[in-house]
Scaffold this active site. Structure first.
Site: not given
Ligand code: FPP
Length: 251
Positions: A16, A18-19, A21, A33, A67, A127, A183
């Site tokens: 969790d 990515n957005g 960040w 992402h 989303r 793995l 998490r």
């Molecule tokens: C949650 O962060 C993340 C996701 C819904 C997508 C996860 C995907 C990746 C890490 C891409 C790569 C994956 C693989 C397996 C190669 P969020 O977008 O909800 O973040 P936020 O809570 O800050 O909005």
């Protein structure tokens, strides 16, 4: 105390943050992402040397369909590119990839890449990497229960104990229960991820956003895990009193 010391641990990660960040850097969410892929690569590479035998990553939950379509498409595109570019490396590392979750809604090009990578890595003895895509733990449990109920080969009536065994077998797919669930991103919830398999998982929540998660963060979470006492409902071995003491006290 590690529960599966002979074979290694099952670590599950809700990736969790990515957005946030990306937003904090003035970038579009999709940049987060994309940066998350580098973290996936790092963790996959270093997990085995930290005694992780199974790694389950939550990449796209069934609730993530809510989303914007463009973000959903980008996530699928990013996962597809990861599989295409990393397939050879995964094979060289002895990784055995398996995708869990619904497959009927996954776009065809991604599904093809998933199937190709699964078959290319099928003989990997290192793995076990499980990536959850269009995954909902409640749906997985319900589906397994329905399949058991409709299976004409099972003795009737199905008892609760029998159903437990069937579900445990169907859901864990020989990966064992989750030992440690991490998490990132600061939230402290399970979000419908591996609910059955995490019945006795140790939980670790970190404020680190997923793109910043490094092997040292995994090592630190595992070090903390190794100091936890896992009792599985029992009591510490040191607290078990000899029967002679017990009977003397109750006299
Ligand atoms: C949650 O962060 C993340 C996701 C819904 C997508 C996860 C995907 C990746 C890490 C891409 C790569 C994956 C693989 C397996 C190669 P969020 O977008 O909800 O973040 P936020 O809570 O800050 O909005």
């Amino acid at each position: 105390m590690q529960s599966k010391s002979e074979s290694g641990l099952h670590v599950a990660i809700i990736m969790d943050g990515n957005g946030r960040w990306a937003t904090r850097r003035g970038l579009p969410r999709v940049a987060g992402h994309r940066a998350g892929v580098a973290a996936v690569r790092r963790i996959v590479e270093h997990a085995p040397e930290l005694s992780v035998f199974v790694l389950t990553l939550h990449a796209f939950s069934s609730d993530n369909w809510a989303r914007p379509a463009q973000e959903v498409q980008s996530i699928f595109w990013i996962i597809r590119a990861f599989l295409r570019l990393e397939c050879d490396r995964l094979r060289q590392q002895g990784v055995h990839l398996e995708v869990i979750g619904r497959r009927d809604r996954i776009p065809a090009p991604l599904l093809r890449e998933i199937e190709r990578t699964e078959s290319a890595t099928a003989n990997g003895h290192g793995l076990k990497l499980r990536i959850a895509i269009d995954y909902s733990s409640r749906t997985a449990i319900a589906d397994a229960a329905v399949a058991a109920t409709n299976d004409p080969n099972l003795n009737r009536p199905l008892t609760s104990e029998h159903m437990r065994t069937i579900l445990a077998h169907a859901l864990k797919s020989n990966c064992g229960d989750v030992d440690l669930l991490i998490r990132t991103g600061g939230e402290q919830r399970l979000s419908d991820f591996l609910l059955w398999e995490s019945a006795y998982a140790e939980l670790a929540f970190t404020d680190r956003m997923w793109p910043d998660f490094a092997e040292s963060d995994l090592a630190s979470a595992l070090s903390d895990f190794n100091h936890r006492e896992r009792r599985f409902g029992g009591i510490p071995a040191a607290s078990v009193q000899p029967i002679s003491i017990l009977s003397r006290r109750t006299r």
